[in-house]
Design a protein around this motif. Structure first.
Motif, mmCIF file in Angstrom:
data_model
loop_
_atom_site.group_PDB
_atom_site.id
_atom_site.type_symbol
_atom_site.label_atom_id
_atom_site.label_comp_id
_atom_site.label_asym_id
_atom_site.label_seq_id
_atom_site.Cartn_x
_atom_site.Cartn_y
_atom_site.Cartn_z
ATOM 1 N N ALA A 271 0.753 -1.016 0.166
ATOM 2 C CA ALA A 271 -0.068 -0.059 -0.076
ATOM 3 C C ALA A 271 0.771 1.379 0.034
ATOM 4 O O ALA A 271 0.478 2.217 -0.771
ATOM 5 C CB ALA A 271 -0.972 -0.068 1.123
ATOM 6 N N VAL A 281 -4.543 5.456 -4.920
ATOM 7 C CA VAL A 281 -5.146 5.300 -3.573
ATOM 8 C C VAL A 281 -5.837 3.894 -3.867
ATOM 9 O O VAL A 281 -6.067 3.150 -2.779
ATOM 10 C CB VAL A 281 -6.348 6.589 -3.267
ATOM 11 C CG1 VAL A 281 -6.872 6.158 -2.266
ATOM 12 C CG2 VAL A 281 -5.127 7.842 -3.056
ATOM 13 N N ALA A 282 -6.662 3.711 -5.109
ATOM 14 C CA ALA A 282 -7.413 2.436 -5.008
ATOM 15 C C ALA A 282 -6.342 1.139 -4.898
ATOM 16 O O ALA A 282 -7.124 0.190 -4.387
ATOM 17 C CB ALA A 282 -8.075 2.406 -6.516
ATOM 18 N N GLU A 285 -5.713 0.939 -1.335
ATOM 19 C CA GLU A 285 -6.957 0.495 -0.224
ATOM 20 C C GLU A 285 -7.169 -0.913 -0.660
ATOM 21 O O GLU A 285 -7.748 -1.755 0.214
ATOM 22 C CB GLU A 285 -8.194 1.203 -0.909
ATOM 23 C CG GLU A 285 -8.356 2.651 -0.491
ATOM 24 C CD GLU A 285 -9.280 3.500 -1.139
ATOM 25 O OE1 GLU A 285 -10.084 2.796 -2.026
ATOM 26 O OE2 GLU A 285 -9.768 4.400 -0.510
ATOM 27 N N ASN A 286 -6.779 -1.623 -1.789
ATOM 28 C CA ASN A 286 -7.147 -3.000 -2.150
ATOM 29 C C ASN A 286 -6.264 -3.749 -1.131
ATOM 30 O O ASN A 286 -6.430 -4.798 -0.736
ATOM 31 C CB ASN A 286 -6.741 -3.119 -3.588
ATOM 32 C CG ASN A 286 -7.037 -4.772 -3.865
ATOM 33 O OD1 ASN A 286 -5.938 -5.377 -3.897
ATOM 34 N ND2 ASN A 286 -8.251 -5.134 -4.211
ATOM 35 N N LEU A 288 -4.639 -3.013 1.552
ATOM 36 C CA LEU A 288 -5.202 -2.916 3.000
ATOM 37 C C LEU A 288 -6.613 -3.808 3.435
ATOM 38 O O LEU A 288 -6.696 -4.476 4.379
ATOM 39 C CB LEU A 288 -5.350 -1.372 3.503
ATOM 40 C CG LEU A 288 -4.211 -0.534 3.313
ATOM 41 C CD1 LEU A 288 -4.730 1.113 3.756
ATOM 42 C CD2 LEU A 288 -3.347 -1.001 4.604
ATOM 43 N N HIS A 289 -7.461 -3.695 2.274
ATOM 44 C CA HIS A 289 -8.687 -4.304 2.498
ATOM 45 C C HIS A 289 -8.234 -6.078 2.675
ATOM 46 O O HIS A 289 -9.027 -6.833 3.191
ATOM 47 C CB HIS A 289 -9.632 -4.231 1.306
ATOM 48 C CG HIS A 289 -10.722 -3.018 1.409
ATOM 49 N ND1 HIS A 289 -11.362 -3.031 2.637
ATOM 50 C CD2 HIS A 289 -10.621 -2.137 0.783
ATOM 51 C CE1 HIS A 289 -11.962 -1.940 2.465
ATOM 52 N NE2 HIS A 289 -11.854 -1.045 1.553
ATOM 53 N N ARG A 307 -5.771 3.133 8.842
ATOM 54 C CA ARG A 307 -5.104 3.648 7.717
ATOM 55 C C ARG A 307 -5.708 4.085 6.459
ATOM 56 O O ARG A 307 -5.514 4.917 5.962
ATOM 57 C CB ARG A 307 -3.978 2.650 7.144
ATOM 58 C CG ARG A 307 -2.819 3.290 6.504
ATOM 59 C CD ARG A 307 -1.807 2.221 6.288
ATOM 60 N NE ARG A 307 -0.706 3.063 5.317
ATOM 61 C CZ ARG A 307 -0.020 2.256 4.588
ATOM 62 N NH1 ARG A 307 0.372 1.260 4.900
ATOM 63 N NH2 ARG A 307 1.044 3.072 3.785
ATOM 64 N N LEU A 308 -6.924 3.155 6.505
ATOM 65 C CA LEU A 308 -7.870 3.425 5.004
ATOM 66 C C LEU A 308 -8.455 4.988 5.161
ATOM 67 O O LEU A 308 -8.450 5.616 4.278
ATOM 68 C CB LEU A 308 -9.033 2.361 5.040
ATOM 69 C CG LEU A 308 -8.668 1.090 4.426
ATOM 70 C CD1 LEU A 308 -9.892 0.027 4.723
ATOM 71 C CD2 LEU A 308 -8.292 1.100 2.996
ATOM 72 N N LEU A 311 -5.691 7.509 3.917
ATOM 73 C CA LEU A 311 -4.768 7.522 2.720
ATOM 74 C C LEU A 311 -4.556 8.706 1.946
ATOM 75 O O LEU A 311 -3.692 8.969 1.339
ATOM 76 C CB LEU A 311 -5.476 6.399 1.822
ATOM 77 C CG LEU A 311 -4.898 5.062 2.329
ATOM 78 C CD1 LEU A 311 -5.651 3.865 1.474
ATOM 79 C CD2 LEU A 311 -3.663 4.669 2.419
ATOM 80 N N GLN A 312 -5.453 9.351 1.986
ATOM 81 C CA GLN A 312 -5.810 10.899 1.328
ATOM 82 C C GLN A 312 -4.632 11.525 1.915
ATOM 83 O O GLN A 312 -3.990 12.226 1.261
ATOM 84 C CB GLN A 312 -7.007 11.630 1.238
ATOM 85 C CG GLN A 312 -8.249 10.597 0.429
ATOM 86 C CD GLN A 312 -7.837 10.655 -1.132
ATOM 87 O OE1 GLN A 312 -7.000 11.588 -1.625
ATOM 88 N NE2 GLN A 312 -8.538 9.853 -1.571
#
Length: 346
Positions: A271, A281-282, A285-286, A288-289, A307-308, A311-312
């Protein structure tokens, strides 16, 4: 007549007998924990070995007496794991008798039904002694290979592979430290006082050389997770090759026997690289998911959730000024060819 029935003697005599019975029970309750330390008897009459006398003798430097005391306990409790390990420790670290310690641990390993964690601990300890006291990396290699053979496709085997992969480096570092001689030439003893002497030597290894070194290590030890992680970071930060970095980290994330904390660390690193070097970012996010899905209700999942939401902010703070560098003449996918996951098709 009625007064004789309540004569104090008729009351006192039974009370004395009851008191004696109760005193015995009360004393047993109060002092049993203390006396069990000395006789080795635990709760409900369970006998247990005790090694505090042996340890006390060891601390006084009475190593032979300590060995004799451990043997005395092992005669009462044959094959006790704590006692066998303590005996081997005294033999290896205090008496400097590595062959005797090796024999003790091998005897322990031959016990039927020995728990796997005890067997692995014994072999890891033996390997450490073979390196530190025996200066025998070949013997240490055999000990790690025994773990891999006894417990294939387990976290124990995975950890042994990591130790095995870095065995040569540990040996070389130790030999360098032992053999290095630093001399100050005559007439140059005041170098530290000269202002002109305050020069910083350039780094011995360039990024290209490091990448080649890491690739060579992975060709020999494909499951060296530490080196593969370093190669991933190097690809991203020094060569601006996020694709190669992602490929290395995905191989780590596909390992079947890695510890959860390592897996979460690699996915978090994935990430991070997506944010810093891909502004994606996508993708971050993936990654972290995936931590949340693999380890639900864990501390790592909670950190991933937190953390999600940030991220921005990470994206805004990411530094994207690293200049791209060309890869060396070695093949850029060498680290993938020998990896634990099938290489990508060209």
């Amino acid at each position: 007549m009625s007064s004789s029935i309540f004569n104090p003697l008729f009351v006192a005599i039974p009370a004395v007998f009851l008191g004696l019975m109760w005193t015995s029970n009360v004393c047993n309750i109060l002092f049993r924990p203390l006396t069990s330390v000395f006789d080795g008897e635990g709760d409900e009459g369970e006998l247990k070995p005790f090694y505090f006398i042996a340890e006390a003798k060891r601390r006084k430097g009475l190593y032979q007496e300590a060995v004799a005391e451990v043997h005395r306990q092992l005669e009462r409790f044959p094959g006790d794991v704590e006692g066998m390990m303590k005996l081997a420790t005294i033999q290896a670290e205090d008496l400097h008798d590595l062959p005797a310690a090796t024999e003790t641990l091998n005897e322990l390993l031959q016990q039927p039904g020995l728990p796997s964690n005890n067997a692995v601990a014994a072999l890891q300890t033996l390997a450490d002694w073979q390196m530190q006291h025996g200066r025998d990396p070949a013997a240490a290699r055999v000990s790690f290979e025994r773990i891999m053979q006894m417990f294939p496709d387990t976290p124990y085997s995975h950890n042994a592979q990591q130790r095995l992969a870095h065995l040569d480096g540990v040996t070389q570092t130790r030999e360098f430290r032992e053999n290095a001689v630093f001399k100050v030439p005559s007439g140059q003893r005041d170098l530290g006082l000269r202002q002109a002497a305050l020069q910083v030597e350039p780094p011995l290894a360039t990024a290209d050389a490091l990448a080649a070194e890491y690739v060579g290590q992975l060709e020999k030890y494909p499951n060296d997770t530490e080196t593969r992680q370093k190669l991933a970071v190097l690809y991203a930060e020094q060569f601006d090759r996020l694709d190669l970095a992602v490929s290395q980290l995905e191989q780590l994330a596909a390992l079947p026997n890695a510890a959860p904390r390592d897996m979460a660390h690699w996915l978090n690193l994935l990430a991070t690289l997506h944010i810093r070097h891909g502004n994606d970012v996508a993708a971050a996010e993936n990654a972290l998911h995936r931590v949340i899905d693999r380890f639900p209700k864990s501390a790592d999942a909670s950190k991933a959730v937190a953390r999600l939401a940030a991220l921005q902010g990470e994206l805004k703070a990411a530094a994207t000024t690293t200049a791209a560098k060309a890869l060396g003449v070695y093949e850029t996918d060498l680290g993938l060819k020998s990896g634990p996951v099938a290489p990508r098709s060209s």
